[in-house]
Design an enzyme around this catalytic site. Sequence first.
Site, PDB file in Angstrom:
ATOM      1  N   ARG A 118       0.846  -1.199   0.000  1.00 52.52           N
ATOM      2  CA  ARG A 118       0.000   0.000   0.000  1.00 52.52           C
ATOM      3  C   ARG A 118       0.878   1.244   0.000  1.00 52.52           C
ATOM      4  O   ARG A 118       2.012   1.210   0.430  1.00 52.52           O
ATOM      5  CB  ARG A 118      -0.918   0.008   1.226  1.00 52.52           C
ATOM      6  CG  ARG A 118      -2.003  -1.063   1.160  1.00 52.52           C
ATOM      7  CD  ARG A 118      -2.963  -0.958   2.326  1.00 52.52           C
ATOM      8  NE  ARG A 118      -3.729   0.272   2.262  1.00 52.52           N
ATOM      9  CZ  ARG A 118      -3.737   1.197   3.224  1.00 52.52           C
ATOM     10  NH1 ARG A 118      -3.043   1.027   4.325  1.00 52.52           N
ATOM     11  NH2 ARG A 118      -4.462   2.283   3.090  1.00 52.52           N
ATOM     12  N   LYS A 162       3.541  -6.835  11.849  1.00 47.38           N
ATOM     13  CA  LYS A 162       2.708  -7.140  10.683  1.00 47.38           C
ATOM     14  C   LYS A 162       2.928  -8.576  10.203  1.00 47.38           C
ATOM     15  O   LYS A 162       4.050  -9.005   9.961  1.00 47.38           O
ATOM     16  CB  LYS A 162       3.051  -6.152   9.560  1.00 47.38           C
ATOM     17  CG  LYS A 162       2.107  -6.256   8.387  1.00 47.38           C
ATOM     18  CD  LYS A 162       1.946  -4.913   7.739  1.00 47.38           C
ATOM     19  CE  LYS A 162       1.335  -5.010   6.364  1.00 47.38           C
ATOM     20  NZ  LYS A 162       1.087  -3.723   5.763  1.00 47.38           N
ATOM     21  N   ARG A 222      -1.097   6.101  11.962  1.00 44.48           N
ATOM     22  CA  ARG A 222      -0.135   5.537  12.910  1.00 44.48           C
ATOM     23  C   ARG A 222      -0.829   5.492  14.267  1.00 44.48           C
ATOM     24  O   ARG A 222      -1.531   6.442  14.643  1.00 44.48           O
ATOM     25  CB  ARG A 222       1.084   6.464  12.933  1.00 44.48           C
ATOM     26  CG  ARG A 222       2.155   6.142  13.902  1.00 44.48           C
ATOM     27  CD  ARG A 222       3.446   6.858  13.499  1.00 44.48           C
ATOM     28  NE  ARG A 222       3.344   8.323  13.523  1.00 44.48           N
ATOM     29  CZ  ARG A 222       3.409   9.056  14.630  1.00 44.48           C
ATOM     30  NH1 ARG A 222       3.521   8.498  15.805  1.00 44.48           N
ATOM     31  NH2 ARG A 222       3.343  10.376  14.565  1.00 44.48           N
TER      32      ARG A 222
HETATM   33  C1  BTN Z   1       0.437  -3.816   2.260  1.00 52.33           C
HETATM   34  O1  BTN Z   1       1.237  -2.900   2.036  1.00 52.33           O
HETATM   35  O2  BTN Z   1       0.104  -4.087   3.402  1.00 52.33           O
HETATM   36  C2  BTN Z   1      -0.143  -4.599   1.129  1.00 52.33           C
HETATM   37  C3  BTN Z   1       0.740  -5.738   0.703  1.00 52.33           C
HETATM   38  C4  BTN Z   1       0.159  -6.587  -0.395  1.00 52.33           C
HETATM   39  C5  BTN Z   1       1.157  -7.582  -0.924  1.00 52.33           C
HETATM   40  C6  BTN Z   1       0.531  -8.535  -1.889  1.00 52.33           C
HETATM   41  S1  BTN Z   1       1.609  -9.877  -2.273  1.00 52.33           S
HETATM   42  C7  BTN Z   1       0.544 -10.383  -3.553  1.00 52.33           C
HETATM   43  C8  BTN Z   1       0.024  -9.137  -4.224  1.00 52.33           C
HETATM   44  N1  BTN Z   1       0.906  -8.730  -5.289  1.00 52.33           N
HETATM   45  C9  BTN Z   1       1.522  -7.586  -5.016  1.00 52.33           C
HETATM   46  O3  BTN Z   1       2.347  -7.020  -5.752  1.00 52.33           O
HETATM   47  N2  BTN Z   1       1.115  -7.118  -3.822  1.00 52.33           N
HETATM   48  C10 BTN Z   1       0.123  -7.977  -3.234  1.00 52.33           C
END
Ligand code: BTN
Length: 325
Positions: free
Chosen positions: A121, A186, A322
């Site tokens: 994100r 996380k 946050r």
């Molecule tokens: C976050 O930042 O919390 C979201 C992370 C999401 C990661 C997943 S892995 C599978 C899918 N492909 C990506 O490039 N990102 C999501």
Amino acid sequence: MTDKFLLLDMLADGRFHSGETLGQQLGISRTAVWKVLQTYTELGLEVQAVPGRGYRLARPVELLESVILDAIDEPARVLLSALEVHRDIESTNGYLLDKVNTGVSSGFVCLAERQQAGRGRRGRHWVSPFGANLYLSVLWKFDTAPSALSGLSLAIGIAVIRALRDNGITSAGLKWPNDIVINGQKLAGILIEMTGESAGPCHVVTGVGININMPESAGRQIDQAWVDMNSLLEDENISRNRFAGKVVEYVVSTLDSFSERGLSSYMDEWNRVDVLVGRPVVLHMGNGDISGVACGIDMNGALIVDCNGKKERFDSGEVSLRAAS
Ligand code: BTN
């Protein structure tokens, strides 16, 4: 050039295989075998070479296979149009977004052993080493306008919580909008990306990344506190294929029912796992920070914050958040 992943099917078991046997199986020389094995270090795999015995992986890997389908219950399986497993990809989300205009159907699932440019994100990088965790995306078509899907990413958070619970992780919580955390660390993240007309229909790619067995070297690249399933479950060995099947099952059934049910049927569960409720938070808006106390979510998935006695609502698209200490 030999496909560098061919030897992995043989080495995945963690046993010794001689250079000669490996070479014979693939019709390549022992020198070519050695060269391929050199590339595995770059993937984060440790290959041990012992004279007289051959080569083995320091840790066996359960490679993702189409047996994932066997772990998905029938009602969810019939909703799938395809399930692809890639050894190496830029991003599973990016791959499916590129497919949107090629006429693929809803229910297209893509998993990968490694992402070279995993997306998180807010433009962050999602660290995605080979064969260690879960990286998967599902493409879904909604007839509604994108604005009607504002709570979808929160509902997907519950889907992931349920899959984790089925696999022995019972203490995971959700940090709005959809970070899956345990004790402030996380464990998993969700990235929803959409394309479409403002009046609908729209295509939604739901990406889920879950830390299962993060190698230390990759973990050092993560710029926030994190945890993986293996360290939470200690001795238990998680089957990545079975777990992947369960995640796909819960995500797909959530996508399928969301148009009709919206976020309402997930609210009680969300409130139970909300780790922010009652806690001071700082919201970073484009034009400055806002402080307050988190008071839960509304039916559209917005965060409600008590700012000096006045309840304000915030959509996930407009803020980063946050938890204040
Ligand atoms: C976050 O930042 O919390 C979201 C992370 C999401 C990661 C997943 S892995 C599978 C899918 N492909 C990506 O490039 N990102 C999501």
